[in-house]
Scaffold this motif. Sequence first.
Motif, PDB file in Angstrom:
ATOM      1  N   LEU A 111       0.812  -1.215   0.000  1.00 52.01           N
ATOM      2  CA  LEU A 111       0.000   0.000   0.000  1.00 52.01           C
ATOM      3  C   LEU A 111       0.852   1.274   0.000  1.00 52.01           C
ATOM      4  CD1 LEU A 111      -2.731  -0.980   2.644  1.00 52.01           C
ATOM      5  CD2 LEU A 111      -2.877  -1.137   0.144  1.00 52.01           C
ATOM      6  N   ALA A 112       1.986   1.231   0.659  1.00 51.57           N
ATOM      7  CA  ALA A 112       2.817   2.431   0.810  1.00 51.57           C
ATOM      8  C   ALA A 112       4.039   2.342  -0.105  1.00 51.57           C
ATOM      9  CB  ALA A 112       3.258   2.594   2.257  1.00 51.57           C
ATOM     10  N   PRO A 113       4.105   3.154  -1.149  1.00 44.92           N
ATOM     11  CA  PRO A 113       5.302   3.174  -1.999  1.00 44.92           C
ATOM     12  C   PRO A 113       6.529   3.624  -1.197  1.00 44.92           C
ATOM     13  CG  PRO A 113       3.448   4.220  -3.115  1.00 44.92           C
ATOM     14  CD  PRO A 113       3.035   4.009  -1.695  1.00 44.92           C
ATOM     15  N   ILE A 114       7.679   3.067  -1.555  1.00 51.46           N
ATOM     16  CA  ILE A 114       8.938   3.385  -0.885  1.00 51.46           C
ATOM     17  C   ILE A 114       9.907   3.989  -1.906  1.00 51.46           C
ATOM     18  CG2 ILE A 114      10.865   2.518   0.489  1.00 51.46           C
ATOM     19  CD1 ILE A 114       8.141   2.196   1.841  1.00 51.46           C
ATOM     20  N   ALA A 115      10.429   5.165  -1.596  1.00 49.87           N
ATOM     21  CA  ALA A 115      11.450   5.796  -2.426  1.00 49.87           C
ATOM     22  C   ALA A 115      12.748   5.811  -1.632  1.00 49.87           C
ATOM     23  CB  ALA A 115      11.040   7.209  -2.811  1.00 49.87           C
ATOM     24  N   LEU A 116      13.788   5.195  -2.187  1.00 51.58           N
ATOM     25  CA  LEU A 116      15.081   5.138  -1.516  1.00 51.58           C
ATOM     26  C   LEU A 116      15.995   6.256  -2.003  1.00 51.58           C
ATOM     27  CD1 LEU A 116      15.846   1.295  -1.646  1.00 51.58           C
ATOM     28  CD2 LEU A 116      14.832   2.597   0.233  1.00 51.58           C
ATOM     29  N   ASP A 117      16.839   6.713  -1.095  1.00 55.16           N
ATOM     30  CA  ASP A 117      17.878   7.690  -1.420  1.00 55.16           C
ATOM     31  C   ASP A 117      19.134   7.200  -0.714  1.00 55.16           C
ATOM     32  OD1 ASP A 117      19.468   9.846  -1.931  1.00 55.16           O
ATOM     33  OD2 ASP A 117      18.232  11.332  -0.915  1.00 55.16           O
ATOM     34  N   ALA A 118      19.909   6.352  -1.425  1.00 57.35           N
ATOM     35  CA  ALA A 118      20.972   5.611  -0.753  1.00 57.35           C
ATOM     36  C   ALA A 118      22.373   5.970  -1.211  1.00 57.35           C
ATOM     37  CB  ALA A 118      20.746   4.115  -0.945  1.00 57.35           C
ATOM     38  N   GLY A 119      22.539   7.002  -2.047  1.00 57.03           N
ATOM     39  CA  GLY A 119      23.872   7.409  -2.453  1.00 57.03           C
ATOM     40  C   GLY A 119      24.641   6.281  -3.098  1.00 57.03           C
ATOM     41  N   ASP A 120      25.889   6.070  -2.642  1.00 57.23           N
ATOM     42  CA  ASP A 120      26.697   5.027  -3.263  1.00 57.23           C
ATOM     43  C   ASP A 120      26.348   3.635  -2.760  1.00 57.23           C
ATOM     44  OD1 ASP A 120      27.706   5.186  -0.727  1.00 57.23           O
ATOM     45  OD2 ASP A 120      29.788   5.539  -1.318  1.00 57.23           O
ATOM     46  N   GLU A 121      25.385   3.520  -1.866  1.00 55.19           N
ATOM     47  CA  GLU A 121      24.930   2.222  -1.390  1.00 55.19           C
ATOM     48  C   GLU A 121      23.575   1.855  -1.998  1.00 55.19           C
ATOM     49  OE1 GLU A 121      25.699   1.191   2.805  1.00 55.19           O
ATOM     50  OE2 GLU A 121      26.409   3.254   3.052  1.00 55.19           O
ATOM     51  N   PHE A 122      23.251   2.448  -3.172  1.00 56.80           N
ATOM     52  CA  PHE A 122      21.914   2.206  -3.718  1.00 56.80           C
ATOM     53  C   PHE A 122      21.722   0.757  -4.167  1.00 56.80           C
ATOM     54  CE2 PHE A 122      24.205   3.382  -7.606  1.00 56.80           C
ATOM     55  CZ  PHE A 122      23.676   2.520  -8.551  1.00 56.80           C
ATOM     56  N   VAL A 123      22.782   0.079  -4.573  1.00 60.28           N
ATOM     57  CA  VAL A 123      22.616  -1.319  -4.999  1.00 60.28           C
ATOM     58  C   VAL A 123      22.275  -2.213  -3.814  1.00 60.28           C
ATOM     59  CG1 VAL A 123      23.759  -3.322  -6.027  1.00 60.28           C
ATOM     60  CG2 VAL A 123      24.036  -1.062  -7.055  1.00 60.28           C
ATOM     61  N   PRO A 124      23.067  -2.233  -2.729  1.00 56.64           N
ATOM     62  CA  PRO A 124      22.650  -3.069  -1.592  1.00 56.64           C
ATOM     63  C   PRO A 124      21.328  -2.634  -0.978  1.00 56.64           C
ATOM     64  CG  PRO A 124      24.582  -1.726  -1.033  1.00 56.64           C
ATOM     65  CD  PRO A 124      24.395  -1.636  -2.504  1.00 56.64           C
ATOM     66  N   ALA A 125      21.036  -1.326  -0.974  1.00 53.99           N
ATOM     67  CA  ALA A 125      19.754  -0.870  -0.438  1.00 53.99           C
ATOM     68  C   ALA A 125      18.608  -1.370  -1.303  1.00 53.99           C
ATOM     69  CB  ALA A 125      19.740   0.659  -0.362  1.00 53.99           C
ATOM     70  N   ALA A 126      18.779  -1.303  -2.626  1.00 58.26           N
ATOM     71  CA  ALA A 126      17.739  -1.797  -3.533  1.00 58.26           C
ATOM     72  C   ALA A 126      17.529  -3.292  -3.355  1.00 58.26           C
ATOM     73  CB  ALA A 126      18.127  -1.473  -4.974  1.00 58.26           C
ATOM     74  N   GLU A 127      18.625  -4.035  -3.251  1.00 57.95           N
ATOM     75  CA  GLU A 127      18.494  -5.486  -3.059  1.00 57.95           C
ATOM     76  C   GLU A 127      17.820  -5.806  -1.737  1.00 57.95           C
ATOM     77  OE1 GLU A 127      22.535  -6.689  -3.472  1.00 57.95           O
ATOM     78  OE2 GLU A 127      22.468  -6.785  -5.676  1.00 57.95           O
ATOM     79  N   GLN A 128      18.123  -5.012  -0.715  1.00 51.53           N
ATOM     80  CA  GLN A 128      17.489  -5.219   0.581  1.00 51.53           C
ATOM     81  C   GLN A 128      15.974  -5.009   0.480  1.00 51.53           C
ATOM     82  OE1 GLN A 128      17.625  -6.635   3.804  1.00 51.53           O
ATOM     83  NE2 GLN A 128      19.421  -5.354   4.284  1.00 51.53           N
ATOM     84  N   LEU A 129      15.562  -3.941  -0.230  1.00 51.86           N
ATOM     85  CA  LEU A 129      14.136  -3.653  -0.364  1.00 51.86           C
ATOM     86  C   LEU A 129      13.438  -4.703  -1.219  1.00 51.86           C
ATOM     87  CD1 LEU A 129      11.746  -1.781   0.177  1.00 51.86           C
ATOM     88  CD2 LEU A 129      12.411  -0.469  -1.852  1.00 51.86           C
ATOM     89  N   LEU A 130      14.032  -5.092  -2.330  1.00 44.01           N
ATOM     90  CA  LEU A 130      13.399  -6.096  -3.185  1.00 44.01           C
ATOM     91  C   LEU A 130      13.309  -7.437  -2.459  1.00 44.01           C
ATOM     92  CD1 LEU A 130      15.047  -5.242  -6.633  1.00 44.01           C
ATOM     93  CD2 LEU A 130      12.804  -4.565  -5.770  1.00 44.01           C
ATOM     94  N   ASP A 131      14.333  -7.758  -1.682  1.00 44.31           N
ATOM     95  CA  ASP A 131      14.292  -8.989  -0.885  1.00 44.31           C
ATOM     96  C   ASP A 131      13.187  -8.908   0.167  1.00 44.31           C
ATOM     97  OD1 ASP A 131      15.542 -11.568   0.051  1.00 44.31           O
ATOM     98  OD2 ASP A 131      15.800 -10.374   1.865  1.00 44.31           O
ATOM     99  N   LEU A 132      12.973  -7.729   0.715  1.00 49.28           N
ATOM    100  CA  LEU A 132      11.919  -7.553   1.711  1.00 49.28           C
ATOM    101  C   LEU A 132      10.544  -7.751   1.073  1.00 49.28           C
ATOM    102  CD1 LEU A 132      11.655  -6.816   4.719  1.00 49.28           C
ATOM    103  CD2 LEU A 132      11.434  -4.423   4.049  1.00 49.28           C
ATOM    104  N   TYR A 133      10.360  -7.262  -0.163  1.00 50.34           N
ATOM    105  CA  TYR A 133       9.110  -7.519  -0.879  1.00 50.34           C
ATOM    106  C   TYR A 133       8.868  -9.024  -0.995  1.00 50.34           C
ATOM    107  CZ  TYR A 133       8.822  -2.616  -2.493  1.00 50.34           C
ATOM    108  OH  TYR A 133       8.707  -1.261  -2.558  1.00 50.34           O
ATOM    109  N   ALA A 134       9.920  -9.755  -1.339  1.00 49.07           N
ATOM    110  CA  ALA A 134       9.777 -11.195  -1.531  1.00 49.07           C
ATOM    111  C   ALA A 134       9.483 -11.904  -0.213  1.00 49.07           C
ATOM    112  CB  ALA A 134      11.056 -11.761  -2.166  1.00 49.07           C
ATOM    113  N   ARG A 135      10.198 -11.541   0.849  1.00 52.26           N
ATOM    114  CA  ARG A 135       9.999 -12.214   2.135  1.00 52.26           C
ATOM    115  C   ARG A 135       8.631 -11.941   2.722  1.00 52.26           C
ATOM    116  NH1 ARG A 135      13.362 -10.315   5.944  1.00 52.26           N
ATOM    117  NH2 ARG A 135      14.680  -8.940   4.700  1.00 52.26           N
TER     118      ARG A 135
END
Length: 626
Positions: free
Chosen positions: A146-170
């Motif tokens: 229900l709640a869209p998530i916008a990340l602002d992770a600088g040079d850590e955007f790849v691990p942050a993105a993977e963390q969020l996508l993994d959270l969607y799956a879990r």
Amino acid sequence: MSVPPEELSLAAEFPDTSREQWQRLVEGVLRKSGIEDAVGAQAETALSTGLQDGLRVRPLYTAEDTTADPGYPGFPPFVRGNRPQGSALAGWDVRQRHAHPDPKRSNEAVLADLENGVGSLWLAVGEGALPVEALPEVLEGVYLDLAPIALDAGDEFVPAAEQLLDLYARREVPAADAAGSLGGDPLGLLARTGREDDTARQLTAAAALAGRCAREYPAVRALTVDALVHHDAGASPAEELGCSLATGLAYLRELTAAGLTVDEAAAQIDFRYAATADQFLTIAKFRAARRLWARVTQVCGADPAPAAQRQHAVTSAVMMTERDPWVNMLRTTVACLAAGVGGADAVTVLPFDAALGLPDAFARRVARNTQAILLEESHLARVIDPAGGSWYVEQLTDELAHAAWAWFQEIERAGGQQAALHSGLVRERIAATWAARSADLAHRREPITGVSEFPNLQEQPVVREPAPAAPGGGLPRVRRAEAFEALRTRSDATLAQTGQRPRLFLAAIGPAAAHTARSAFAANLFQVGGIETVLGEGADPAALAEAFTAGGAPVACICSSDKLYGEHAEALAAALKAAGARRVLLAGRPGDQGEAYRQAGIDGYIHAGCDAVAVLTSALDEIGAV
């Protein structure tokens, strides 16, 4: 004989008027103001206002000021909005930013926001913000479908993105229901940090994430063109837009080179822009941004639907003040209104204490309620593009779009955004723009309420928990109020060390009717620098010099009318210098008496348009402020 209502014209019996007739009336008003040589079109020009980027706001717009057809909402060039329904059905997306490094406290703040009107979350992750590994804890209890998530992770955007996508799956969130942005912005990171060694790898990783989102998550975008990095460095609206276009085009090239179609690539890019308290310029900026991006994607061969620019508006950090921060609530309200009217899809209102450190719960509540009032009580979203059709707004949108396009083309001729950052072209252009604006701020041609105008020396400081340092090393971060706040900081330090603020004596000649205008102006100006004023009144130089000595202030400013200056200023200046004044100023311009005043001991002048920062710095130095 009665006239049917549909045939009744309320203006039928009024004679037609022309622009020339109006100009003649303006000429008469200007003559009363002492402007004799403004005739015809010159009279209109005399009332116009200059903006950045070479733009001018005229005092009158008519049907003669027509521009290209802006089209309809939801259709190219998307000037009037990227959706046919605009925000009329549900309003724009209310998005709150969270960056507190403590995951538990951030989770509490996130849940409080979502329970009280916030629709999506903007999470600052990585250095100086939330730890990447803490994302699951921060989003505990959040309905990710229900709640869209916008990340602002600088040079850590790849691990942050993977963390969020993994959270969607879990959490078994259906891929079609996951929404938001992973926030990859390698060129924005380059602009922010100046670190170019890893840009190529980051671009490749961002392209891979974009490909995954295109295949698996239709409502999640991988990249964000964050134009705040340019705005925060002092860029003008056209420079902000031009840099965003060049960055967006660079991402289109990278994604298509990685195998995505132009349509798929365009659908993977979000844009983030600043909204300021300049209401009409902000409205025009968001409308122009959509038009410009539609043109870029059209030339690249994209279909209309994915070419519609997705916009996230954030109230400007540059306009926020540390002093009298309560006024920031008014600034952000106007900025939010302008972003909504301008057609932004999501809006973030920075809390009023954002310049002071980490916002508290009260500040976040005011920020989200600002949007609730504009949406639910003022009903701003009920009309699609309410500014559309305004001759002024349409003309301003068109002129700003052309100025931004010219800067975008200059960047492209230099080799694109990355090359322009590497060569210093972007930095130098923005620095020159900020230097010119800083001069306007110093001369108070651009006033800052509560700071450079109408300061409150008795205000109690607002203290917040310090925010962790954000990544830097590239383009600077600036704020309008910094130079004036530095003067107030010197005053505070003097108060803490000596128990008394810096003081200045106002030597007011004659009755109140003669000196009040200038003495009030002088008192306001010196208070801007944290300098308390001591008022002495009279016409006898010896008596005023005695009052100066009793007041204990080492610097004096003479205030009165031009007539009384002619009679008393020279003698008073000499008496003040003899009484020990280190510096004597005069409120007003010297006219043809400059040399005589100098010889009498007058060291400088204050007047509307003077360099207030220089005057106050000099005064604090002479007074002996810390």
